[in-house]
Design a protein around this motif. Structure first.
Motif, PDB file in Angstrom:
ATOM      1  N   VAL A 128      15.188  -6.994   1.460  1.00  0.00           N
ATOM      2  CA  VAL A 128      15.927  -6.463   0.317  1.00  0.00           C
ATOM      3  C   VAL A 128      15.151  -5.290  -0.260  1.00  0.00           C
ATOM      4  N   PHE A 129      15.836  -4.481  -1.047  1.00  0.00           N
ATOM      5  CA  PHE A 129      15.160  -3.375  -1.716  1.00  0.00           C
ATOM      6  C   PHE A 129      14.412  -3.912  -2.920  1.00  0.00           C
ATOM      7  N   ASP A 130      13.174  -3.458  -3.094  1.00  0.00           N
ATOM      8  CA  ASP A 130      12.425  -3.838  -4.293  1.00  0.00           C
ATOM      9  C   ASP A 130      12.799  -2.876  -5.420  1.00  0.00           C
ATOM     10  N   SER A 131      12.164  -3.008  -6.567  1.00  0.00           N
ATOM     11  CA  SER A 131      12.498  -2.167  -7.710  1.00  0.00           C
ATOM     12  C   SER A 131      12.149  -0.700  -7.479  1.00  0.00           C
ATOM     13  N   CYS A 132      11.345  -0.423  -6.477  1.00  0.00           N
ATOM     14  CA  CYS A 132      10.979   0.953  -6.133  1.00  0.00           C
ATOM     15  C   CYS A 132      11.939   1.548  -5.112  1.00  0.00           C
ATOM     16  N   ARG A 133      12.967   0.782  -4.707  1.00  0.00           N
ATOM     17  CA  ARG A 133      13.939   1.161  -3.691  1.00  0.00           C
ATOM     18  C   ARG A 133      13.312   1.274  -2.305  1.00  0.00           C
ATOM     19  N   THR A 134      12.281   0.460  -2.075  1.00  0.00           N
ATOM     20  CA  THR A 134      11.650   0.375  -0.768  1.00  0.00           C
ATOM     21  C   THR A 134      12.164  -0.887  -0.088  1.00  0.00           C
ATOM     22  N   CYS A 135      12.723  -0.723   1.099  1.00  0.00           N
ATOM     23  CA  CYS A 135      13.255  -1.873   1.816  1.00  0.00           C
ATOM     24  C   CYS A 135      12.098  -2.766   2.246  1.00  0.00           C
ATOM     25  N   GLY A 136      12.157  -4.004   1.835  1.00  0.00           N
ATOM     26  CA  GLY A 136      11.098  -4.950   2.173  1.00  0.00           C
ATOM     27  C   GLY A 136       9.822  -4.731   1.391  1.00  0.00           C
ATOM     28  N   GLY A 137       9.866  -3.873   0.374  1.00  0.00           N
ATOM     29  CA  GLY A 137       8.684  -3.567  -0.422  1.00  0.00           C
ATOM     30  C   GLY A 137       8.311  -4.699  -1.365  1.00  0.00           C
ATOM     31  N   LEU A 138       7.145  -4.536  -1.979  1.00  0.00           N
ATOM     32  CA  LEU A 138       6.611  -5.564  -2.864  1.00  0.00           C
ATOM     33  C   LEU A 138       6.474  -5.067  -4.303  1.00  0.00           C
ATOM     34  N   ASP A 139       7.279  -4.091  -4.670  1.00  0.00           N
ATOM     35  CA  ASP A 139       7.287  -3.522  -6.010  1.00  0.00           C
ATOM     36  C   ASP A 139       6.010  -2.782  -6.394  1.00  0.00           C
ATOM     37  N   TRP A 140       5.125  -2.489  -5.487  1.00  0.00           N
ATOM     38  CA  TRP A 140       3.908  -1.790  -5.866  1.00  0.00           C
ATOM     39  C   TRP A 140       3.887  -0.360  -5.357  1.00  0.00           C
ATOM     40  N   SER A 141       4.796   0.003  -4.463  1.00  0.00           N
ATOM     41  CA  SER A 141       4.745   1.338  -3.879  1.00  0.00           C
ATOM     42  C   SER A 141       5.092   2.440  -4.874  1.00  0.00           C
ATOM     43  N   CYS A 142       5.769   2.120  -5.963  1.00  0.00           N
ATOM     44  CA  CYS A 142       6.102   3.157  -6.928  1.00  0.00           C
ATOM     45  C   CYS A 142       5.261   3.050  -8.193  1.00  0.00           C
ATOM     46  N   SER A 143       4.385   2.095  -8.263  1.00  0.00           N
ATOM     47  CA  SER A 143       3.516   1.957  -9.428  1.00  0.00           C
ATOM     48  C   SER A 143       2.393   2.973  -9.323  1.00  0.00           C
ATOM     49  N   PRO A 144       1.957   3.513 -10.438  1.00  0.00           N
ATOM     50  CA  PRO A 144       0.818   4.442 -10.372  1.00  0.00           C
ATOM     51  C   PRO A 144      -0.419   3.697  -9.876  1.00  0.00           C
ATOM     52  N   SER A 145      -1.169   4.374  -9.037  1.00  0.00           N
ATOM     53  CA  SER A 145      -2.365   3.708  -8.518  1.00  0.00           C
ATOM     54  C   SER A 145      -3.391   3.590  -9.643  1.00  0.00           C
ATOM     55  N   HIS A 146      -4.047   2.478  -9.656  1.00  0.00           N
ATOM     56  CA  HIS A 146      -5.069   2.221 -10.673  1.00  0.00           C
ATOM     57  C   HIS A 146      -6.430   2.336 -10.005  1.00  0.00           C
ATOM     58  N   SER A 147      -7.028   3.465 -10.212  1.00  0.00           N
ATOM     59  CA  SER A 147      -8.372   3.639  -9.661  1.00  0.00           C
ATOM     60  C   SER A 147      -9.271   4.159 -10.774  1.00  0.00           C
ATOM     61  N   LEU A 148     -10.508   3.873 -10.648  1.00  0.00           N
ATOM     62  CA  LEU A 148     -11.480   4.263 -11.655  1.00  0.00           C
ATOM     63  C   LEU A 148     -12.367   5.341 -11.063  1.00  0.00           C
ATOM     64  N   SER A 149     -12.392   6.453 -11.723  1.00  0.00           N
ATOM     65  CA  SER A 149     -13.234   7.550 -11.265  1.00  0.00           C
ATOM     66  C   SER A 149     -14.290   7.807 -12.326  1.00  0.00           C
ATOM     67  N   LEU A 150     -15.522   7.818 -11.907  1.00  0.00           N
ATOM     68  CA  LEU A 150     -16.632   8.091 -12.820  1.00  0.00           C
ATOM     69  C   LEU A 150     -17.263   9.419 -12.439  1.00  0.00           C
ATOM     70  N   PHE A 151     -17.376  10.261 -13.393  1.00  0.00           N
ATOM     71  CA  PHE A 151     -17.993  11.556 -13.156  1.00  0.00           C
ATOM     72  C   PHE A 151     -19.190  11.672 -14.091  1.00  0.00           C
ATOM     73  N   ALA A 152     -20.316  12.022 -13.552  1.00  0.00           N
ATOM     74  CA  ALA A 152     -21.509  12.181 -14.379  1.00  0.00           C
ATOM     75  C   ALA A 152     -21.339  13.419 -15.266  1.00  0.00           C
ATOM     76  N   GLY A 153     -21.582  13.253 -16.516  1.00  0.00           N
ATOM     77  CA  GLY A 153     -21.519  14.366 -17.449  1.00  0.00           C
ATOM     78  C   GLY A 153     -20.097  14.759 -17.827  1.00  0.00           C
ATOM     79  N   PHE A 154     -19.117  13.968 -17.476  1.00  0.00           N
ATOM     80  CA  PHE A 154     -17.740  14.295 -17.829  1.00  0.00           C
ATOM     81  C   PHE A 154     -17.494  13.919 -19.276  1.00  0.00           C
ATOM     82  N   ARG A 155     -16.917  14.850 -19.994  1.00  0.00           N
ATOM     83  CA  ARG A 155     -16.575  14.591 -21.366  1.00  0.00           C
ATOM     84  C   ARG A 155     -15.150  15.082 -21.600  1.00  0.00           C
ATOM     85  N   PRO A 156     -14.272  14.194 -22.039  1.00  0.00           N
ATOM     86  CA  PRO A 156     -12.887  14.626 -22.261  1.00  0.00           C
ATOM     87  C   PRO A 156     -12.850  15.705 -23.327  1.00  0.00           C
TER      88      PRO A 156
END
Length: 132
Positions: A101-129
């Motif tokens: 079946v199509f998941d909420s991302c409209r991927t056939c046989g998907g698991l609803d994670w293919s359209c979610s933003p990836s959650h990754s942590l990036s650390l940069f030395a000396g980075f200041r927003p």
């Protein structure tokens, strides 16, 4: 003596009824597919002009009787639908009676994670927003 009066009279000639019973008609409203009024001839599901009580009426409907006609015979499709096109029972992957079946991302046989933003942590030395 009295005066003579002239009276106008309108005469309408009504057309005769045709064999179909239509006043002024042309016999076409009750004509069969053969063009003959009241012949009882009709076009069957096979495209033949026949009488409905003819032994040939819908003779092309061999096998199942349904809504699709192919190769001179009515056939049951993979889904078990007489005259069907084989699509009424397929899943999103095209598998008859499959479970995909199509998941909420409209991927056939998907698991609803293919359209979610990836959650990754990036650390940069000396980075200041910066603030805008």
């Amino acid at each position: 003596g009295g005066a003579v009066q002239h009276v106008a009279v309108e005469l309408r000639v009504l057309g005769q009824r045709d064999v179909c019973g239509v006043c002024g008609g042309d016999n076409s409203t009750c004509a069969g597919c053969d063009g003959v009024p009241n012949s009882g001839m009709r076009v069957d599901l096979c495209g033949n002009c026949l009488g409905q009580h003819s032994g040939e009426w819908n003779a092309c409907l061999e096998g199942c009787a349904g809504t699709g006609y192919e190769s001179g015979r009515w056939e049951e499709d993979v889904c078990g639908v007489c005259g069907g096109d084989g699509t009424s029972c397929v899943d999103c992957a095209g598998v008859p009676f499959g479970f995909s079946v199509f998941d909420s991302c409209r991927t056939c046989g998907g698991l609803d994670w293919s359209c979610s933003p990836s959650h990754s942590l990036s650390l940069f030395a000396g980075f200041r927003p910066s603030t805008l």
